[in-house]
Scaffold this motif. Structure first.
Motif, PDB file in Angstrom:
ATOM      1  N   VAL B  11       0.881  -1.169   0.000  1.00 24.04           N
ATOM      2  CA  VAL B  11       0.000   0.000   0.000  1.00 24.04           C
ATOM      3  C   VAL B  11       0.920   1.221   0.000  1.00 24.04           C
ATOM      4  O   VAL B  11       1.810   1.320   0.842  1.00 24.04           O
ATOM      5  CB  VAL B  11      -0.878   0.062   1.270  1.00 24.04           C
ATOM      6  N   LEU B  13       1.480   5.005   0.692  1.00 26.14           N
ATOM      7  CA  LEU B  13       0.874   6.087   1.475  1.00 26.14           C
ATOM      8  C   LEU B  13       1.177   7.440   0.825  1.00 26.14           C
ATOM      9  O   LEU B  13       2.338   7.861   0.750  1.00 26.14           O
ATOM     10  CB  LEU B  13       1.425   6.049   2.906  1.00 26.14           C
ATOM     11  N   GLU B  15      -1.349  10.100   1.418  1.00 23.78           N
ATOM     12  CA  GLU B  15      -2.521  10.806   1.947  1.00 23.78           C
ATOM     13  C   GLU B  15      -2.485  12.315   1.663  1.00 23.78           C
ATOM     14  O   GLU B  15      -1.565  13.016   2.082  1.00 23.78           O
ATOM     15  CB  GLU B  15      -2.628  10.561   3.458  1.00 23.78           C
ATOM     16  N   LEU B  41      -3.018   4.786  -0.687  1.00 19.78           N
ATOM     17  CA  LEU B  41      -3.836   5.354   0.378  1.00 19.78           C
ATOM     18  C   LEU B  41      -3.853   6.879   0.238  1.00 19.78           C
ATOM     19  O   LEU B  41      -2.830   7.544   0.435  1.00 19.78           O
ATOM     20  CB  LEU B  41      -3.279   4.930   1.737  1.00 19.78           C
ATOM     21  N   SER B  43      -7.160   9.503   1.031  1.00 23.94           N
ATOM     22  CA  SER B  43      -8.616   9.613   1.229  1.00 23.94           C
ATOM     23  C   SER B  43      -9.251  10.644   0.296  1.00 23.94           C
ATOM     24  O   SER B  43     -10.409  10.522  -0.070  1.00 23.94           O
ATOM     25  CB  SER B  43      -8.921   9.953   2.696  1.00 23.94           C
ATOM     26  N   ALA B  46     -10.036   8.657  -2.846  1.00 25.38           N
ATOM     27  CA  ALA B  46     -10.512   7.278  -2.651  1.00 25.38           C
ATOM     28  C   ALA B  46     -11.600   6.913  -3.662  1.00 25.38           C
ATOM     29  O   ALA B  46     -12.445   7.743  -4.008  1.00 25.38           O
ATOM     30  CB  ALA B  46     -11.043   7.110  -1.229  1.00 25.38           C
ATOM     31  N   SER B  65      -8.176   4.410   3.742  1.00 27.71           N
ATOM     32  CA  SER B  65      -7.576   4.063   5.037  1.00 27.71           C
ATOM     33  C   SER B  65      -6.837   2.741   4.947  1.00 27.71           C
ATOM     34  O   SER B  65      -7.023   1.983   3.983  1.00 27.71           O
ATOM     35  CB  SER B  65      -8.673   3.949   6.096  1.00 27.71           C
ATOM     36  N   VAL B  66      -6.022   2.477   5.963  1.00 34.92           N
ATOM     37  CA  VAL B  66      -5.345   1.188   6.031  1.00 34.92           C
ATOM     38  C   VAL B  66      -6.391   0.071   6.049  1.00 34.92           C
ATOM     39  O   VAL B  66      -6.274  -0.927   5.338  1.00 34.92           O
ATOM     40  CB  VAL B  66      -4.438   1.112   7.285  1.00 34.92           C
ATOM     41  N   SER B  69      -7.680  -0.948   2.852  1.00 37.72           N
ATOM     42  CA  SER B  69      -6.707  -1.597   1.963  1.00 37.72           C
ATOM     43  C   SER B  69      -6.583  -3.089   2.236  1.00 37.72           C
ATOM     44  O   SER B  69      -6.069  -3.837   1.405  1.00 37.72           O
ATOM     45  CB  SER B  69      -5.326  -0.941   2.122  1.00 37.72           C
ATOM     46  N   LEU B  77       3.332  -1.225   4.030  1.00 40.17           N
ATOM     47  CA  LEU B  77       2.958   0.169   3.784  1.00 40.17           C
ATOM     48  C   LEU B  77       4.239   0.886   3.367  1.00 40.17           C
ATOM     49  O   LEU B  77       5.252   0.821   4.074  1.00 40.17           O
ATOM     50  CB  LEU B  77       2.397   0.816   5.053  1.00 40.17           C
ATOM     51  N   ILE B  95      -1.553   6.800  10.761  1.00 39.04           N
ATOM     52  CA  ILE B  95      -1.716   5.835   9.653  1.00 39.04           C
ATOM     53  C   ILE B  95      -0.636   4.755   9.750  1.00 39.04           C
ATOM     54  O   ILE B  95      -0.905   3.564   9.583  1.00 39.04           O
ATOM     55  CB  ILE B  95      -1.646   6.561   8.283  1.00 39.04           C
TER      56      ILE B  95
END
Lengths: 356, 356
Positions: B11, B13, B15, B41, B43, B46, B65-66, B69, B77, B95
């Protein structure tokens, strides 16, 4: 018995290497802080004085071992060398251990962190003495914000044709000479010896490369209410290993002016197969790379003539003055006044504009 | 599900920051390793796919969000941003903690070392997951010995007009194009994203400044039996904070040739009030400062045209080619072949001389 900067009643360790270039840190401490030195440790010169071996340092006795130094009641052992790579020479390890066992604190400017060496750390704990790793950078450093150029302090950086040509000495001497003129001139240490002498600063060559310019910026900020910051330079832009340290310091401290330091007769970067260009090109190059972020001109030359005779030295200064149209002096041999005058003149001009 | 370099079922990150320049690491992983990515990730995006937001990255889903996922069965991550200063943004902390609690390993290229953060370290221990700080340099580094220039591998360094203009991308793309010609071209990672993609390298900006040139030298030594080393550049010589990293890398890796990278339309150093000079001067300056230790010429321009339309981009390439008399391409938009051809041509010439 006495204290200067971080040095207090010290034995200076220079075993087998006591000379101006062989033990740079030892030499500078003996030159500028010998009232804080009780002895020098170098078995190859034991029985002589510092003055007899180096030509300065006064009556400080040279001894053969830690044991022999104890009658002078030392509080510290100071590692007096600054080798390429910054390791602890294997033959120095036993001496450091003996010092700790004799209840001396140890002051080190090496890259090798004594506090990270389990054996030395445990030994120091056991004997209740401190290991001071001067080169350890502060934790809170970060990237430069390019703010030094807006500070209300006039900035003079020493730059060089190579490592160990005398940048620390010139910065120190010129700051001292400016203070004699009642100028508030502050010395900003960027290397281990400068820190030992002045008691503060940051060894920028130990800092994470991304944060070196930021470290230089933070030093200048600390003296921003002085008139003049004399910033100790590092390395040279021509150095295959250290050029980046030099450029980070240059761009981070954002000097208004520079003094170029050179060792008379040196033709190649010490221990590397890289030629040193003519001084005229060096002046041009430093002014050129400074201008990438902020213009700064070279206003004088600090010529290190330590291994030339006096006539050769004087002739070299006069010839270079003519060639470069800049004041040239060996600060130690002939005094720093020509450089201090040049810095003061530029400072006055800058101040008259800055205040408006 | 898959693995590329250090990235495995990840994933990414990003954000609140998913864009080509806002999340440089995320973008490059999605461009070159999206088979190893299960989700992004962010939001604020999303429900969309990477392709829909960035224009590349395929059908990789973006989640909020985690927790969201987890249905894609991630193993890692990966922190997908590379902020100035390299800190962990406060809003990312929770996160990261949630990821660890969900049994994901964390891969980070930040200056901020996750393993040195007691809370995160303890949490990772508790949940038996790894924290991989890609930027942590190896312990055994030391100063450069100026040996890279004698190695039997042809060295091409990407250099830039600023940070984050596409040096990693150009090095990667040209290496790939050269391998298609059956040339053994190796990519040498000097930054976190390059390391994540290739699985090896050193983040030189995290290295102690005295050792950066030595780190670059050690990378080139590792590929010395290849034909060509494509060395990922860092920063720019004009950067008030990072110029020293750039110069250390340049002098330590001792390139035979350079490719200059630029972001079309950028006029100032990102987040600093320093202008970027005309490209003609930049070419001159890199060749000039290279020659302090070893001559190297610029043989082409990698132009990042990501935020221009295709016609503007094509016109800019043609105009620059005329002005500089060098091949110019956007490796992503128009392909790396003109640069790969230029590198190959120089390599052949060098090899014919080197072998004698």
């Amino acid at each position: 018995m006495g204290r200067v900067g971080l040095i207090e009643d010290a034995v200076i360790l220079a075993e087998g290497r006591l000379s101006v270039f062989g033990a740079k840190t030892a030499s500078c401490i003996l030159r500028y802080a010998n009232e804080a030195v009780v002895a020098v440790l170098d078995s190859t010169n034991a029985g002589k004085t510092a003055e007899a071996v180096l030509g300065f340092g006064g009556a400080v006795p040279i001894v053969a071992s830690v044991k022999d130094s104890l009658k002078y009641k030392p509080k510290q052992l100071v590692i007096g060398i600054a080798p390429i790579g910054g390791g602890l020479p294997p033959e120095y390890r036993e001496i450091v251990k003996e010092a700790i066992e004799s209840r001396l604190s140890v002051v080190s400017g090496l890259h090798y962190m004594l506090n990270d060496d389990e054996e030395l750390y445990d030994l120091a704990q056991k004997h209740s003495v401190k290991l001071l790793d001067v080169r350890r950078p502060p934790d809170e450093l970060t990237v430069s914000k390019d703010e030094a150029r807006f500070l209300p302090v006039f900035r003079c950086l020493t730059v060089g044709s190579d490592c160990s040509v005398g940048k620390m000495v010139v910065s120190w001497e010129v700051a001292k000479a400016l203070r004699k003129k009642n100028i508030n001139a502050q010395f900003c240490a960027t290397g281990q010896t400068g820190m030992m002498l002045s008691g503060w600063g940051i060894c920028v060559d130990r800092v994470i490369s991304d944060f070196v310019a930021g470290a230089a910026e933070s030093l200048v900020k600390k003296v921003s209410d002085a008139d003049i910051a004399m910033i100790e330079g590092q390395g040279t832009i021509y150095h295959p290993a250290y050029s980046g340290v030099t450029l980070s310091l240059l761009h981070g401290s954002c000097p208004n002016i520079m003094i170029l330091c050179h060792h008379l007769g040196r033709t190649h970067i010490k221990q590397y197969d890289v030629s040193i260009p003519p001084l005229k090109k060096i002046v041009y190059d430093y002014e050129y790379v400074s201008a990438y972020t902020h213009p700064a001109k070279v206003v004088g030359i600090g010529l290190n003539t330590v291994d030339s005779d006096e006539e050769t030295a004087r002739k070299a200064c006069i010839e270079l003055e003519r060639e470069l149209n800049l004041p040239v002096t060996d600060c130690v041999r002939f005094g720093p006044e020509p450089l201090a005058d040049a810095v003061f003149k530029e400072f006055k001009q800058w101040k008259s504009v800055w205040k408006k």
